[in-house]
Design a protein around this motif. Structure first.
Motif, mmCIF file in Angstrom:
data_model
loop_
_atom_site.group_PDB
_atom_site.id
_atom_site.type_symbol
_atom_site.label_atom_id
_atom_site.label_comp_id
_atom_site.label_asym_id
_atom_site.label_seq_id
_atom_site.Cartn_x
_atom_site.Cartn_y
_atom_site.Cartn_z
ATOM 1 N N LEU A 64 0.830 -1.203 0.000
ATOM 2 C CA LEU A 64 0.000 0.000 0.000
ATOM 3 C C LEU A 64 0.868 1.258 0.000
ATOM 4 O O LEU A 64 0.656 2.168 -0.798
ATOM 5 C CB LEU A 64 -0.937 -0.002 1.207
ATOM 6 N N VAL A 75 -1.472 4.690 -9.702
ATOM 7 C CA VAL A 75 -2.672 4.340 -8.952
ATOM 8 C C VAL A 75 -3.320 5.609 -8.407
ATOM 9 O O VAL A 75 -2.669 6.407 -7.741
ATOM 10 C CB VAL A 75 -2.335 3.384 -7.783
ATOM 11 N N SER A 77 -6.482 5.493 -6.648
ATOM 12 C CA SER A 77 -7.107 5.184 -5.365
ATOM 13 C C SER A 77 -7.166 3.678 -5.152
ATOM 14 O O SER A 77 -7.143 2.898 -6.107
ATOM 15 C CB SER A 77 -8.505 5.786 -5.264
ATOM 16 N N VAL A 78 -7.253 3.310 -3.873
ATOM 17 C CA VAL A 78 -7.415 1.911 -3.471
ATOM 18 C C VAL A 78 -8.489 1.891 -2.398
ATOM 19 O O VAL A 78 -8.479 2.730 -1.493
ATOM 20 C CB VAL A 78 -6.100 1.314 -2.914
ATOM 21 N N GLU A 79 -9.429 0.948 -2.505
ATOM 22 C CA GLU A 79 -10.497 0.829 -1.512
ATOM 23 C C GLU A 79 -10.479 -0.572 -0.920
ATOM 24 O O GLU A 79 -10.309 -1.553 -1.639
ATOM 25 C CB GLU A 79 -11.853 1.107 -2.156
#
Length: 102
Positions: A64, A75, A77-79
């Motif tokens: 992350l 990237v 966003s990451v959810e």
């Protein structure tokens, strides 16, 4: 680090209310995306960061940080889910958490 608590009505019923918390992180500092995730969830939960389950149970912490602190910027966003919260990490330097039971 800036934290913001915003009450959100999840439905038209005022009995169903949750808190959304946003925390900023900074590339090149100790305020990493991982630090911001744990801080934001702790703030939303009203507990100390050390009272939360390990983040690595939900997501690879090192990966992350690498996604958002590398120079690629690939990237946006990451959810993911962590400790009962929906977590969104954004490339511009914010982490937003809200109750996963919305």
């Amino acid at each position: 680090m800036r934290m913001m608590d915003t009450p959100i009505n999840a439905s038209d019923s005022s009995a169903t209310e949750t808190v959304s918390t946003t925390v900023e992180w900074e590339a090149g500092s100790e305020k990493t995306p991982v630090y911001a995730v744990v801080s934001a969830v702790a703030e939303a939960e009203g507990v100390d960061r050390i009272d939360l389950p390990p983040l690595y149970n939900a997501i690879d912490s090192e990966a992350l940080n690498d996604l958002f602190t590398s120079d690629s910027g690939a990237v946006s966003s990451v959810e993911f889910q962590y400790a009962g919260y929906s977590v969104v990490v954004r490339g511009e330097g914010t982490v937003e958490v809200s109750s996963a039971n919305v």
